[in-house]
Design an enzyme around this catalytic site. Sequence first.
Site, PDB file in Angstrom:
ATOM      1  N   GLU A  21       0.829  -1.202   0.000  1.00  0.00           N
ATOM      2  CA  GLU A  21       0.000   0.000   0.000  1.00  0.00           C
ATOM      3  C   GLU A  21       0.870   1.260   0.000  1.00  0.00           C
ATOM      4  O   GLU A  21       1.848   1.346   0.740  1.00  0.00           O
ATOM      5  CB  GLU A  21      -0.888  -0.054   1.240  1.00  0.00           C
ATOM      6  N   LYS A  72      -9.294   3.072  -2.155  1.00  0.00           N
ATOM      7  CA  LYS A  72      -9.607   2.331  -0.929  1.00  0.00           C
ATOM      8  C   LYS A  72     -10.971   2.760  -0.411  1.00  0.00           C
ATOM      9  O   LYS A  72     -11.271   3.959  -0.336  1.00  0.00           O
ATOM     10  CB  LYS A  72      -8.519   2.599   0.108  1.00  0.00           C
ATOM     11  N   CYS A 117      -5.733  -3.544   2.202  1.00  0.00           N
ATOM     12  CA  CYS A 117      -5.427  -3.570   3.634  1.00  0.00           C
ATOM     13  C   CYS A 117      -6.659  -3.686   4.532  1.00  0.00           C
ATOM     14  O   CYS A 117      -7.219  -4.756   4.692  1.00  0.00           O
ATOM     15  CB  CYS A 117      -4.598  -2.343   4.006  1.00  0.00           C
ATOM     16  N   PRO A 127      23.258   3.908  28.036  1.00  0.00           N
ATOM     17  CA  PRO A 127      23.549   3.825  29.475  1.00  0.00           C
ATOM     18  C   PRO A 127      23.165   2.429  29.966  1.00  0.00           C
ATOM     19  O   PRO A 127      21.978   2.079  29.990  1.00  0.00           O
ATOM     20  CB  PRO A 127      22.647   4.904  30.082  1.00  0.00           C
ATOM     21  N   SER A 152      22.960  -0.185  32.841  1.00  0.00           N
ATOM     22  CA  SER A 152      22.954  -0.228  34.307  1.00  0.00           C
ATOM     23  C   SER A 152      23.216  -1.614  34.865  1.00  0.00           C
ATOM     24  O   SER A 152      23.473  -1.755  36.059  1.00  0.00           O
ATOM     25  CB  SER A 152      21.605   0.269  34.824  1.00  0.00           C
TER      26      SER A 152
END
Length: 730
Positions: free
Chosen positions: A44, A113, A174, A354, A356
């Site tokens: 689509e 559609k 869809c 980061p 931990s």
Amino acid sequence: MRLLKVATCNLNQWAMDFDCNLKNIKESIATAKEAGAVIRLGPELEITGYGCEDHFLELDTVTHAWECLKDILLGDWTEGILCSIGMPIIRGSERYNCQVLCLNRKIIMIRPKMWLANDGNYRELRWFTAWKQKDQLVDFQLPHEISEALSQKSVPFGYGFIQFLDTAVAAEVCEELFTPIPSHTELALNGVEVFMNASGSHHQLRKLDIRLRAFIGATHTNGGVYMYSNHQGCDGGRLYYDGCACIVVNGDVVAQGSQFSLKDVEIVVAQIDLDAVSSLRGSISSFQEQASSKTKVPSVASPYKLCLPFNLKMRLSSPLKIKYHSPEEEIAFGPGCWLWDYLRRSGASGFLLPLSGGADSSSVAAIVGCMCQLVVKEIRNGDEQVKADAIRIGNYKDSQYPTDSREFARRIFYTVFMGSENSSAATKLRAKVLADEIGSWHLDVAIDGVVSAILSVFHTLTGKRPRYKVDGGSNIENLGLQNIQARIRMVLAFMLASLLPWVHNKPGFFLVLGSSNVDEGLRGYLTKYDCSSADINPIGSISKQDLRAFLRWAAIHLCYSSLADIEAAPPTAELEPIRSNYSQLDEVDMGMTYEELSVYGRLRKIFRCGPVSMFQNLCYRWGARLTPSQVADKVKHFFKYYSINRHKMTVLTPSYHAESYSPEDNRFDLRQFLYNARWPYQFHKIDELVREIDDEKVATGDHETIGAASDGGGGMGVVAVGSGNPNVGF
């Protein structure tokens, strides 16, 4: 026999990158033709990319789509093959989401559609109009430049099908497949044998089965060939389109593409005997009777044959076992592929995380490691595009390229343990061991000096020094001290992401990865602008329970064995001092378990429950374990902190969408961010219901807890509410 070879595809398109999209479309058509297919279906809105959003409102977007279509039609791409190509089209004053059906350098018809996707992540009614005329095809005047180039002035436009000399073919776009009365039923009764569904369907955990059941059901009772094409990859937003192009014949899947892949173009081909379709339909009496009294659907006649006669050299496609990934595999491969697309298209040179040593950041690290493994695997399989991207991103020289995932990770992935006096040696060690297993460039940084400097500034300004609660401080002091650490980590992470490449003579910049999960977002259990504030977050809509299952899976299947120890450790923020009689734990701080949070999240979003209906549902669900009063306290506690912290969702790091109860504010879960956190009316109604239940028990002499046996919605013990949680207020 009427032998028909068809091809559908997964395409990794990029919203508004017309050169990239056109290249992929042409490659898919060429590959389909090489395979001998006479029908090629694309996803689509493939010319523009599905995720253009408000760019669809720009006339330029539609104009460029026509220019790309003209490029395709002026070449020999559609010679001898029916191509369904998705693009936006303006007719009069309306804009439509269309499939353009082309053959032999001409447009045969345009199918707009009829039912638009307009819930959850989708806003098609914001940009497009639904086509409503079902009784006739109208005449559409092609734009002058197109008309002149193709020597074709007009084309049939609307709902209908193409009647070839030997079969009938139609498009179903869809969302139309999932409507209560789908168009394929009516089209089948009108003799359509081949259905082409162009889709833009995103990945969500455990969702693929719903999609495949719809394809199978569409042809199981009505017969037919159902072709499905989808986007695959990150086309510029939070969604990952998970491909899985497939072909279904009479309820059997005969071809299935990958759900997760780094390929830009993937073709799925099947060889079909259309007589099997007519034979099935002829054997169903009710189908025959309904076909005899059908509503007539308009059609376009095309004087061509698509089928070939009986030929032993052409092998028919057989039913196959459907490939489903486990949720743990989905968490590894979906976000991993999404991260790769984001990395290669953003211009960044890598990621900084980061780390931990806890479950969330370790999950993100493992996903990046999985991405590196996928890249090396695709290079070994001969994917030149992945190889070229990896060479550029990894800054390889002299014909070198990645051959080892750990070596590649060291080039493109920084991990940083930003410890404080409150961090344990165990989490520091776990972070380092995991980084070594993945191969990242790992750093240990102590932030105590920065924390002390800020507290000194505060003392100079106010003459006061805040203390943790375990040292006699108030809740306000305790919270402030935790937030300082969290926000310092954010600042440090972004500084390192921009400057570490310079330190190591690497080009470009690194993207900061966040690591807060969907449950923490729902509860607001995060500091605003802490180290969870990042450029992108691959786990932002994945639950803690799913992440822990993923860690157990990844420890074995990704060969990161340290993840087993990480998963077994109790979740903790490590923002308060560790004492012999006190250790900070997430679930105690939150006043609820992660398992409970998943239940609250699903009831709030998926089942659309407010406080009162959530209380009523949980009385049935938890009634074997808790009294109505205890259930009421839990519901009130959740909604109090949900509403207090809702404002944090407005600045949440853009996250990979994976869960249907995501609280993500910007696209998916559209709600206010200023609440009356006391919920006076709703909580009063809950109190009334509790009193009514208690009074009824007294009247009947029933002193047992309410409800039937527990449904296993587990972990419903009462959790103490802590006061040091870094998640209250602003």
